[in-house]
Design an enzyme around this catalytic site. Structure first.
Site, PDB file in Angstrom:
ATOM      1  N   GLU A  36      -2.827  13.333  -8.056  1.00  0.00           N
ATOM      2  CA  GLU A  36      -1.670  13.670  -8.855  1.00  0.00           C
ATOM      3  C   GLU A  36      -1.972  12.832  -9.958  1.00  0.00           C
ATOM      4  O   GLU A  36      -2.149  11.644 -10.232  1.00  0.00           O
ATOM      5  CB  GLU A  36      -0.201  13.224  -8.247  1.00  0.00           C
ATOM      6  CG  GLU A  36       0.891  13.874  -9.276  1.00  0.00           C
ATOM      7  CD  GLU A  36       2.580  13.132  -8.954  1.00  0.00           C
ATOM      8  OE1 GLU A  36       2.467  12.478  -8.071  1.00  0.00           O
ATOM      9  OE2 GLU A  36       3.391  13.746  -9.390  1.00  0.00           O
ATOM     10  N   ARG A 262      -5.107   4.792   5.150  1.00  0.00           N
ATOM     11  CA  ARG A 262      -5.181   4.668   4.147  1.00  0.00           C
ATOM     12  C   ARG A 262      -5.717   3.029   3.938  1.00  0.00           C
ATOM     13  O   ARG A 262      -5.716   2.374   4.685  1.00  0.00           O
ATOM     14  CB  ARG A 262      -3.972   4.434   2.797  1.00  0.00           C
ATOM     15  CG  ARG A 262      -2.954   3.707   3.339  1.00  0.00           C
ATOM     16  CD  ARG A 262      -1.602   3.320   2.665  1.00  0.00           C
ATOM     17  NE  ARG A 262      -1.883   3.940   1.197  1.00  0.00           N
ATOM     18  CZ  ARG A 262      -1.054   4.832   0.720  1.00  0.00           C
ATOM     19  NH1 ARG A 262      -0.095   5.577   1.721  1.00  0.00           N
ATOM     20  NH2 ARG A 262      -1.372   5.531  -0.260  1.00  0.00           N
ATOM     21  N   LYS A 272       1.700   2.137  -6.606  1.00  0.00           N
ATOM     22  CA  LYS A 272       1.894   2.453  -8.067  1.00  0.00           C
ATOM     23  C   LYS A 272       3.026   1.524  -8.731  1.00  0.00           C
ATOM     24  O   LYS A 272       2.702   1.311  -9.629  1.00  0.00           O
ATOM     25  CB  LYS A 272       2.251   3.994  -8.256  1.00  0.00           C
ATOM     26  CG  LYS A 272       0.797   4.854  -8.569  1.00  0.00           C
ATOM     27  CD  LYS A 272       1.112   6.277  -8.368  1.00  0.00           C
ATOM     28  CE  LYS A 272      -0.362   7.100  -8.528  1.00  0.00           C
ATOM     29  NZ  LYS A 272      -0.325   8.330  -7.969  1.00  0.00           N
TER      30      LYS A 272
END
Length: 556
Positions: A36, A262, A272
RNA sequence: AGGGGUAUCGCCAAACGGUAAGGCAACGGCCUCUGACGCCGUCAUCUCUUGGUUCGAAUCCAGGUACCCCUGCCA
């Protein structure tokens, strides 16, 4: 350029693909990396990129770069460009296959109407808060919305009016009509479309309703003919929804979703939100701060794409939560740089040395190998003179046991030059040694003792006659704790006050005045360095320490 | 009325019922004009736990335990 160890080991994804290829389920595979564009990529994304592009490369398939740009409120053009650059930097090429979920907005919209027509979607008028309350909890079923059973025609009309911009943000959403009592929360009539009156970085202002991730991702995969849609573990709960759309819509193919764990790295943070906080609160100097795990930061620091790729291969892929130690990444960097970095002499914290029996006006030159194990990398001349600089750490008046560098009365070899014996020191008013005096052995020219005596220590040096001044930035881990992210305590408490130490009076070989910032060098006995691409100027050299050399001495 | 996952050496990770790969780390030793690099050797009688099935189980079954994810109009 650099080497890359190709020890490829098995993992569950490779097994699945091998099987799909062997059974003829697929003739070739198609994967995708679907970021994204709402932030910069970090080392965790590198794992996904290497996985997706690597799998495609290994099995002769292809990998798409697809921007998952379904939320214009958070996405920006700048991120799109930055992401492309990072993927390219890592060494991967999507060729013609650059896509945007937003390119499928028309098709997605048609499919939304299709669901409405089938009675499988409805326009919701409850507020976000009411929707939340109706959703139930983890252990209680949800409650159906009063708008859930309205007629198809009404839904269609309302949805079309949503699209035409008749309603303000948040006034209505389109929901799938699945099961408000589903134990999987994702199936409790998930939102498909929401109203956002905001320009989109890729398709401008042609839309004011945007699909949610769930309604866009799987269908995008299907449109592109993705065979293996690989995502992280937290999306496992979304798989039934992913399947539901593929089963209820006339999609052209049926991709399969597979999940992997992950990447978690010690001594850093990857979320983030936290990265953003570090940058905006100026706890680091921008997104490309060399201490950050961002790809921009890693790149500026001097890590090579090959090292990052080797790292991703080395850590493997699994489905269990894991924490990779930062030292593995650092080791991959050393492994790569050891092969390709030219050796050079540089003194970080200079201590002046005077060779008393060396003529004051004499200048000599020695041949120094650029890489001891690789003669093909050539050699260079280093100049030698009466006054030199050595590393402060390489001199000890009162040496600890086992110290074999320069000590009063002791002999040590100046790399490539002469064997010298320390004869005395000069102190300042505080008693600190500011100068060391030596006698050199003329017969040891080049560094070898004429009588064959063994000299245990060899230290690096730089001639005061033509040394270049330089600033050197020594980077260390950003946090002092392996898991600053652990709950309960503010991760910023663990910020390492010494994550960067700036040395402003380093002395480097004359030849370094003209190196390229892309060149990675080994400062012998110190580590790997490169010119900072941002701050270094021709008349003001600034070196970044990429990673130290292993050090078996200070470890003792 | 909860659902979905994961547990194999300090950290990763193979093994697909046939008797525990590999990497990193660690520890010995060698080599060395970089205390780097390189080289040699050591490093799980055992796979979260308890039972069961089997000639044989990390792999199959049953019961425990621990940890992770899920109640955005984020992805």
């Amino acid at each position: 350029m650099s080497s890359e160890s190709t020890t490829v080991s098995s993992n569950f994804l490779r097994v699945i693909i091998e099987d799909d290829l062997a059974t003829g389920k697929h003739e070739s595979i198609v994967t995708r990396f679907p970021p994204e564009p709402n932030g910069y990529l970090h080392i965790g994304h590198a794992k996904s990129i290497c996985l997706n592009f690597g799998l495609a490369r290994q099995f002769g398939g292809r990998c798409h770069l697809r921007f998952d740009d379904t939320n214009p409120a958070k996405e920006e053009l700048e991120y799109i460009e930055s992401i492309k650059e990072s993927v390219r930097w890592l060494g991967f090429d999507w060729g013609e296959h650059l896509y945007y979920a937003s390119d499928y907005f028309d098709q997605l919209y048609q499919w939304a109407e299709h669901l409405i027509l089938q009675g499988k979607a409805y326009v919701e008028e409850l507020t976000a808060d009411e929707i939340r309350k109706h959703r139930g909890t983890l252990v209680e079923a949800g409650v159906e919305s009063p708008y859930r059973n309205r007629p198809v025609e009404e839904n269609l009309d309302l949805f079309r009016r949503m699209r035409s911009g008749e309603f303000p943000d948040g006034a209505k959403v389109l929901r799938a009509r699945i099961d408000m009592a589903a134990p999987n929360m994702n199936l409790r009539d998930p939102v498909l479309y929401r109203i956002i009156h905001a320009p989109h970085p890729h398709v401008g202002d042609s839309w004011c309703i945007y699909p949610m991730y769930d309604f866009a991702h799987g269908q995008s995969d299907a449109i592109e003919g993705i065979t293996h849609s690989i995502c992280t573990l937290e999306f496992e709960d979304h798989k039934p929804l992913y399947e539901w759309f593929l089963d209820n819509l006339p999609v052209p193919s049926h991709p399969r979703q597979y999940e992997f764990a992950r990447l978690n790295l010690t001594y850093t943070v990857m979320s983030k939100r936290k990265l953003h906080e570090l940058v905006t609160q100026s706890l680091v100097n921008g997104w490309d701060d060399p201490r950050l795990p961002t790809l921009m930061g890693i790149r500026r620091r001097g890590y090579t794409p090959a090292a990052v790729r080797a790292f991703c291969e080395r850590i493997g892929v699994g489905r269990s939560d894991s924490w990779i130690d930062m030292s593995i990444l650092e080791d991959c960097v050393r492994e790569d740089l050891n092969e390709c970095a030219p050796r050079v002499l540089a003194v970080l914290r200079p201590l002046k040395v005077v060779i008393d029996n060396y003529p004051a006006d004499q200048i000599d030159e020695f041949e120094a190998a650029n890489h001891p194990q690789k003669p093909e990398m050539g050699s260079r001349k280093v100049t030698f003179s009466r006054e030199l600089f050595i590393e402060q750490d390489d001199f000890a008046e009162d040496p600890p046991k086992g110290f074999f560098r320069m000590t009063p009365g002791g002999e040590v070899r100046l790399r490539y030059a002469y064997i010298v014996r320390c004869t005395g020191v000069v102190r300042d008013d505080n008693g600190t040694v500011i100068e060391v005096h030596c006698q050199y052995d003329p017969a040891s020219r080049g560094g070898s003792a004429s009588d064959g005596r063994k000299i245990k220590g060899t230290i690096h040096w730089v001639s005061a006659s033509n040394a270049q001044d330089a600033e050197v930035r020594l980077f260390d881990r950003l946090f002092t704790d392996p898991n600053p992210d652990r709950g309960g305590i503010d991760y910023k408490q663990f910020l390492n006050p010494d994550s960067v130490v700036t040395l402003t009076s380093a002395k480097v070989e004359a030849g370094l005045a003209t190196v390229d910032s892309e060149t990675r060098l080994q400062f012998e006995r110190q580590g790997y360095f490169r010119l900072d691409p941002r701050d270094s100027l021709p008349d003001r050299l600034v070196f970044n320490r990429i990673v130290t050399l292993k050090d078996a001495w200070t470890k003792k």
